[in-house]
Enzyme design. Structure first.
Site, short mmCIF file in Angstrom:
data_model
loop_
_atom_site.label_atom_id
_atom_site.label_comp_id
_atom_site.label_asym_id
_atom_site.label_seq_id
_atom_site.Cartn_x
_atom_site.Cartn_y
_atom_site.Cartn_z
N HIS A 4 0.93 -1.28 0.06
CA HIS A 4 -0.04 -0.08 0.09
C HIS A 4 0.87 1.39 0.16
O HIS A 4 0.75 2.12 -0.91
CB HIS A 4 -0.90 -0.27 1.25
CG HIS A 4 -1.73 1.16 1.54
ND1 HIS A 4 -3.06 1.15 1.13
CD2 HIS A 4 -1.59 2.23 1.85
CE1 HIS A 4 -3.65 2.17 1.54
NE2 HIS A 4 -2.67 3.03 1.88
N GLU A 5 1.77 1.37 0.72
CA GLU A 5 2.63 2.29 1.08
C GLU A 5 3.57 2.75 -0.16
O GLU A 5 4.04 3.84 -0.56
CB GLU A 5 3.53 2.47 2.29
CG GLU A 5 2.52 2.47 3.63
CD GLU A 5 1.26 3.66 3.75
OE1 GLU A 5 1.68 4.54 2.87
OE2 GLU A 5 0.42 3.35 4.44
N HIS A 50 1.85 4.53 -2.80
CA HIS A 50 1.83 5.86 -2.61
C HIS A 50 3.33 6.29 -2.94
O HIS A 50 3.42 7.52 -3.69
CB HIS A 50 1.40 6.27 -1.15
CG HIS A 50 0.36 6.14 -0.56
ND1 HIS A 50 -0.77 7.20 -1.36
CD2 HIS A 50 -0.40 5.41 0.38
CE1 HIS A 50 -1.85 7.04 -0.76
NE2 HIS A 50 -1.61 5.90 0.21
N GLU A 101 -4.74 7.86 -2.89
CA GLU A 101 -4.96 6.74 -2.48
C GLU A 101 -5.32 5.48 -3.63
O GLU A 101 -5.30 4.47 -3.20
CB GLU A 101 -6.56 6.71 -1.56
CG GLU A 101 -6.97 5.75 -0.99
CD GLU A 101 -5.95 5.64 0.46
OE1 GLU A 101 -4.95 6.08 0.72
OE2 GLU A 101 -6.20 4.24 0.99
#
Lengths: 492, 492
Positions: free
Chosen positions: A259-260, A263, A289
């Site tokens: 997830h990160e 980003h 997001e």
């Protein structure tokens, strides 16, 4: 014009450097700062904010922007003048006293929220939240007098979005998600399902983190990976991004890292030529997001991924499970009290709850002291679970203590955009699923770079999606994806 | 006066916050920053320096200081006005162009030094060093026209010191250290001695680090311990100090940790009431170094320490040696090419070499291109070793690439001060050695706090030592200490 533009770019550069310094101060506070450093850190952050605010609201910048606007510039200069003018005019409309009060009250509220969590009681937090609600209602009026307060605030996170658009989005989603959830719950598999419990020590989880981040081209020469209580990502420079994860359980830390890293890829993919300008940004929180959800959900929670990754995961973590066990384990549907732990199907039910509550708080139709009761009733309607403790209910998230009213819906926007982008990717790159299975992510990173990251902040998020997918936000794509995936997983 | 003082304290606070932000940027660069972040980091640091310089050299501050000086204030206000005036008047004397040139040239020189080390050749570095020498000679003239250039520079690190004082210090030390070294070399033990080789993995070295730092009250709530190529310490706030160590070998990392913890205790011990002022500082580099050397040499390389610590070290590191083996191992005397690896006896011979060379460079009696030859000849005279590679010779230290001419002698001053403080401690606290053996450091930390840390920057370093020890810098105390310790160790 040359002189005015030069001044505009100079101020932007200084603001960008100061902002990135502020980002480092925040990153450090969450990762390495000794606990007793907190009061000096607050002073340092306040000084940096003051310097940034001073530069952006200086009369000379406004004068330069006004002159530059009259020239009707095109291309990058035009976009810079337009976007920066928007930001500066907003800052100039909001009185400094209010900004300072908000900053002070959020610090106090954050502290009170932590205390309230210790005693598991909303009552302690309520008066602080009440003050933040009043301040943000005033703030919203300064931002845009013609809008309802909540609409002004939404616009800060998702430019172009409105509460009526969100109403339509969420009433559609609520119906559809409830239908999918009921189908899952009605399945034989649901009643038999057990969470996949795997025990992996931190050192081995760290190996998994390094491996998957490396596969995503999130390499130590440009991204550091640290540990923090709540995983986050932050950009310190074009080639210096920080992500964090936590080593609680191996599947969770894998998801967090992916997830990160999503980003991080966005930040790393912003165009170099926009550096030190207002264009070197994502246009919305939802679009940012979408990049993390794309990797976390569409890629790393897919069959194809686990067909390819299971053996790496087994090897690195020193365990032995089949790809199907991991695939089922990571996609287990089960209503939970905590948003941050929710599965793909129920996640947006949590967002809907928060949207409804904050909209009513902001528009004056809900009082702060009624919040726990409303939360608990509404949560029961949405998920069937009965909240018996505020920590599992309205005290679980830090957003409101930070006065970030209007932020939650962006999580949903991100999820929907992610599904639209993935559907589009499968059309333009039919081999994408095979690439995922082979863990060859470069072509996919390249595609996202061209379609999303490289636009910087030159277009609205919804226009970036429309340009790529042929339409703006469309929750039907997300629902089809869920129906297909979870229909197969749970046999309905 | 009230208004002037208020302005003076306000500027100091902002400068102190900005400086601590700069410190965080530097700490991060050495510890966690991704390699590709370096160019943005340079811009961030440059901006912070510019802001600090702008505030300190502003006409309004100078005006306030001038008015305040006329009032002949006493106490803290008087000391603030005196010390800040000194600093500001110096900054105002040096042209901004020169400051910028120096900053740019040191960045280039640092890069060239690294390149030169890769090819192990001074030639590549020479032209950069030449430019730094010229710039610093000019810089010295602006600092104080009446002094020789090298004396002006010394004064930046050790206020009150002069090259003639250093001449006396170093000619005394050279004679005495050579005598001790010859005695060691002539002993039977020297010919038989073998370094203590112990293999301890990083995880266990980390346990030792945490344990010894904790014993020294260097606890995670106010001091973080990280890893860096070159151990250092830096203060981000009164209660937020960072130290680093490296895990190369267990005795080395213990020494490094103790050394940096000594620096940390100084920072943590600076008086809270001086916070955000020019008084919240050590008065000299040598006095700061005396605190690290005190703990590294006088305490953690002593018999009493190892009598107490050996069993902890064995337990934490998972090895088994006697206290005497550790004591001998950590105090092994053997001339080496590298200053940073030198033992207590030979260390200051390295400093003498650098002092002589930089003095002659600065006073124009040595040309940069002659440096390697002079270094190698002089090093042979001092230690008996023949330098065969520039990396082991004049390229080993980074100080000159940073234009820090005049810094090296402070290391020697620190060592001497440390021995004077320890001798004095034994007189005022006869149980000190027993406390060391029991690893009960609190009373010793308290004593150093009262005698040194609590003075802040209100007195010259030498006056702080004089007040406590009855005399200023006295190398005889250091030599007696060495003779006694190494006489016992090597039997002469």
């Amino acid at each position: 014009v040359h002189r005015e533009l030069k001044h505009i770019y100079e101020v932007q550069k200084e603001v960008s450097l100061l902002t990135s310094i502020g980002a480092l101060l925040e990153w450090d506070q969450q990762t390495h700062m000794p606990a007793l450093g907190v009061s000096r850190r607050a002073q340092q952050l306040r000084l940096v904010s003051k310097l940034v605010h001073g530069r952006l609201t200086s009369p000379s910048l406004w004068k330069s922007l006004r002159k530059a606007r009259k020239m009707r510039l095109r291309g990058m200069d035009g976009a810079v003048v337009r976007e920066l003018s928007k930001e500066v005019s907003k800052l100039r409309r909001v009185p400094t006293g209010l900004v300072e009060e908000l900053s002070q009250e959020t610090t106090l509220a954050h502290h009170a929220w932590k205390q309230a969590r210790k005693s598991n009681s909303f009552t302690h937090f309520a008066p602080f939240l009440q003050r933040l609600v009043s301040l943000k209602r005033r703030h919203a009026q300064y931002l845009n007098r013609r809008l309802q307060p909540y609409d002004s605030l939404i616009n800060e996170f998702e430019e172009g979005m409105t509460s009526s658009k969100y109403n339509r989005l969420f009433s559609f989603l609520q119906k559809e998600l409830r239908y999918i959830l009921d189908s899952v719950k009605g399945s034989r598999l649901y009643r038999r399902q057990r969470p996949l419990r795997i025990r992996v020590d931190k050192a081995h989880q760290r190996l998994v983190t390094e491996h998957i981040a490396g596969r995503m081209a999130v390499t130590p020469d440009r991204v550091s990976v640290d540990v923090s209580a709540h995983p986050f990502s932050i950009s310190i420079g074009q080639q210096d991004v920080r992500i964090t994860t936590r080593y609680t359980n191996a599947l969770d830390s894998l998801s967090n890292t992916v997830h990160e890293s999503g980003h991080a890829l966005y930040e790393l993919g912003l165009p170099t030529r926009y550096i030190h300008t207002v264009l070197h940004n994502a246009p919305s929180y939802g679009l940012h997001e979408s990049q993390s959800r794309f990797w976390e959900n569409m890629v790393a929670a897919s069959q194809h991924f686990w067909k390819g990754y299971a053996r790496h995961f087994n090897r690195l973590a020193g365990i032995h499970h089949s790809w199907r066990q991991y695939y089922r384990g990571i996609n287990l549907v089960k209503p939970t009290f905590i948003r941050a732990e929710a599965d793909e199907v129920t996640y947006n039910l949590h967002v809907i709850l928060r949207f409804e509550i904050e909209r009513e708080l902001m528009n004056g139709r809900l009082r702060v002291r009624e919040l726990p009761q409303v939360w608990n009733e509404r949560f029961h309607e949405l998920t069937g679970l009965r909240v018996r403790s505020d920590n599992n209910g309205c005290l679980q998230d830090t957003h409101w203590a930070g006065a970030a009213f209007g932020y939650f819906p962006s999580y949903c926007v991100g999820t929907v955009y992610a599904s639209q982008l993935y559907a589009r990717l499968l059309k333009s790159m039919p081999e994408a699923e095979k690439l995922v299975q082979k863990l060859e992510f470069k072509p996919i990173i390249g595609w996202l770079g061209r379609k999303v990251h490289s636009k910087g902040n030159t277009m609205l998020a919804d226009d970036i999606i429309r340009k790529t997918c042929g339409e703006g936000l469309n929750p039907r794509v997300f629902i089809s994806y869920l129906r297909e995936k979870y229909g197969e997983l749970y046999g309905f």
